[in-house]
Design a protein around this motif. Structure first.
Motif, PDB file in Angstrom:
ATOM      1  N   VAL A 391      -6.664   0.470   0.381  1.00 45.12           N
ATOM      2  CA  VAL A 391      -7.647   1.534   0.155  1.00 45.12           C
ATOM      3  C   VAL A 391      -7.040   2.881   0.493  1.00 45.12           C
ATOM      4  N   TYR A 392      -6.332   2.952   1.608  1.00 40.25           N
ATOM      5  CA  TYR A 392      -5.711   4.210   2.019  1.00 40.25           C
ATOM      6  C   TYR A 392      -4.421   4.480   1.255  1.00 40.25           C
ATOM      7  N   GLY A 395      -5.317   3.567  -2.878  1.00 46.72           N
ATOM      8  CA  GLY A 395      -6.659   3.674  -3.453  1.00 46.72           C
ATOM      9  C   GLY A 395      -6.745   4.654  -4.605  1.00 46.72           C
ATOM     10  N   ASP A 396      -6.062   5.790  -4.487  1.00 43.90           N
ATOM     11  CA  ASP A 396      -6.086   6.793  -5.561  1.00 43.90           C
ATOM     12  C   ASP A 396      -5.395   6.270  -6.819  1.00 43.90           C
ATOM     13  N   CYS A 442      -8.973   1.538   8.205  1.00 45.87           N
ATOM     14  CA  CYS A 442      -9.182   1.489   6.755  1.00 45.87           C
ATOM     15  C   CYS A 442     -10.454   0.723   6.400  1.00 45.87           C
ATOM     16  N   THR A 448      -9.056   7.194   1.257  1.00 43.63           N
ATOM     17  CA  THR A 448      -7.795   7.141   0.516  1.00 43.63           C
ATOM     18  C   THR A 448      -6.821   8.199   1.040  1.00 43.63           C
ATOM     19  N   LEU A 454     -13.581   5.524  -0.722  1.00 42.09           N
ATOM     20  CA  LEU A 454     -13.495   4.578  -1.830  1.00 42.09           C
ATOM     21  C   LEU A 454     -14.209   3.282  -1.453  1.00 42.09           C
TER      22      LEU A 454
END
Length: 528
Positions: A391-392, A395-396, A442, A448, A454
């Motif tokens: 996610v971190y 995620g983008d 996270c 993110t 997210l």
């Protein structure tokens, strides 16, 4: 020798809201947990350890990583965070000078991620060739599922424009010419033949890797793919007596029989801190590398869905063997189509071998596991180990690859929690650092790299996130009677933290420092 820990917070992980004042250990076992006065009265001349306001809790348990890759990576060129070919060249030149690399010697680099480049594209073969002129160069993608080779390395691997990629892999070509890019099984074949690990110095590298895990509060680690080529290194490690953390190894299917003969004392039980846990297979690739096998096309594609790496017949054959042996199966599944294959084949296996559902099969990563698929896992005894730190870190990228709805539900921990499906969290090290507190952060915050939230609907509490790397991780390894909580009779595997993760603001969890890591009563790491 008894030790009495007091003067801080004791978080036993035996239930939300449960705390104690003190912990008493003797040797490698926990004697008692409770109020300080009672434990002092029952103790026999203990060493008193004042926590000075710190938080004591069960040591973290790593549900999935690659111990040998992390160790060998300490001796490889590090491309983590590079954003240009020029930066890659600077890193490789510095590495060659520091390591006194000889002409013709194969160079391995790790940590490269094309998603960090401005255009997200891989360098061309001509650009890769400019990095080093007289040495074969293999650059491993951060995901571990793909990589780049210079012309000398391609020649060394016997890859030509006429070469055909193996099933479940790809050799990059444009206009009939090689691009230097290899994917999945094509890249894995090269790695099997490449001099990734040198026997000389690996015992010290293993010791350094243990220190890295311990510095993050981890006392049990995993060898996610134990290939036969690692057996001599393990023998060296055991002979040195330097293995202090508990290490659980999962074999390639082709190496399992040889491992039974080589390490008979470690079958299902610890011997010299090592045990064989079972078998590991790969069913697809990487979501950030766009090779994860999906039920629906990638964002912006009309039909491309990634691909699987094993046929149903091959998967079922491994499952049948695992069921006959009575050992655990780990299966790498990132995409929901790979998850569907795992569920489908496991259901067929359990019809023949009903006892298979008691072997706690694990779906590793489960990034794009569909929310509709989670209820299907429960009757199969199949649990996910989520790579929630994606996610971190990516995620983008997942938003671009999968669109908002799918990206927001990567590592669907809240859905699993509400369904009553136990799960764990991991870092897949060396893909990322084995930083358990960052992973907990996270899962709680779902933030993110670019600062987006997210998947608000998949956020879970700090307590449930901690359970994933203590209580549930012990369960995953069939070690719930020995690890995961602070209770009398369990191992004295402890971590001392600078603050209580349940009491600090959620956004500050990853700022907590590991002060000490204790394995079986012995301090293996101290920040002092």
């Amino acid at each position: 020798m008894q030790k009495l820990y007091y003067g801080g917070t004791v978080l036993p992980m035996t239930g939300e809201g449960n705390y104690a004042e003190a912990l008493l250990t003797e040797g490698d076992k926990i004697l008692a947990v409770g109020d300080c006065r009672t434990l002092k009265e029952m103790a026999e001349e203990p060493e008193e350890i004042d926590l000075a306001g710190a938080c004591l809790m069960p040591a973290f348990i790593d549900p999935h990583s690659h111990f040998s890759q992390l160790a060998s990576g300490l001796a490889q060129a590090d491309f983590t965070g590079v954003t240009s070919v020029e930066e890659m060249r600077e890193r490789i030149n510095r590495y060659m000078q520091e390591k006194s690399v000889k002409e013709g010697e194969c160079i391995i680099a790790h940590g490269y991620d094309n998603n960090r480049f401005p255009d997200g594209k891989n360098p061309s073969l001509s650009q890769i060739d400019t990095l080093v002129e007289k040495n074969p160069l293999i650059i491993m993608h951060k995901s571990g599922h793909m990589g780049l080779l210079n012309s000398l390395a391609l020649r060394m691997a016997g890859i030509t424009p006429e070469s055909t990629a193996p099933e479940g892999g790809r050799i990059g070509k444009e206009n009939g010419r090689l691009t230097g890019y290899l994917e999945e099984n094509a890249f894995i074949e090269v790695l099997r033949k490449a001099p990734l690990i040198k026997r000389e110095g690996m015992t010290a590298a293993y010791e350094a890797a243990q220190q890295k895990y311990a510095s993050y509060g981890i006392a049990t680690v995993q060898e996610g793919v134990l290939a036969a080529q690692l057996f001599p290194l393990y023998k060296d490690l055991f002979a040195s007596g330097r293995l202090k953390l508990d290490l659980v190894g999962y074999l390639e299917p082709s190496s399992y029989e040889a491992a039974k003969e080589t390490f008979p004392e470690s079958l299902g039980r610890y011997h010299q801190h090592f045990k064989i846990g079972g078998v590991k297979i790969y069913l697809d690739g990487s979501p950030q590398g766009r090779t994860a096998w999906m039920r629906e096309p990638y964002e912006g594609e009309s039909d491309y869905r990634g691909y699987g790496t094993m046929t149903d017949e091959a998967v079922t054959a491994v499952m049948d063997k695992v069921a006959e042996e009575g050992v655990q199966l780990l299966a790498h599944c990132n995409g929901d189509a790979a998850a569907a294959q795992m569920i489908r084949c496991l259901r067929a296996c359990e019809e023949k071998y009903p006892e298979m559902k008691n072997l706690r099969s694990v779906m590793i990563h489960a990034q794009l596991l569909g929310r509709d698929q989670i209820p299907k896992m429960i009757p199969l005894g199949l649990m996910p180990s989520f790579f929630v730190a994606h996610v971190y870190h990516w995620g983008d990228v997942h938003l671009k690859n999968f669109g908002p709805e799918r990206a927001e539900n990567i590592s669907a921990a809240k859905t699993a929690l509400e369904a009553g499906l136990p799960f764990t969290f991991h870092q897949d090290s060396p893909v990322i650092e084995p930083d358990m507190l960052e992973t907990v952060w996270c899962a709680v915050n779902r933030r993110t790299l670019e600062g987006r939230t997210l998947g608000e609907n998949q956020r879970i509490s700090a307590y449930d996130a901690l359970k994933a790397v203590t209580v549930n991780a012990a369960y995953q390894y069939f070690e719930e009677d020995r690890k995961g909580t602070l209770e009398p009779g369990k191992q004295a595997d402890l971590v001392i933290l600078s603050a209580d993760p349940l009491k600090v603001p959620a956004e500050e969890i990853r700022e907590i420092r590991v002060l000490k890591t204790v394995k079986s009563g012995e301090v293996l790491y101290s920040a002092e």
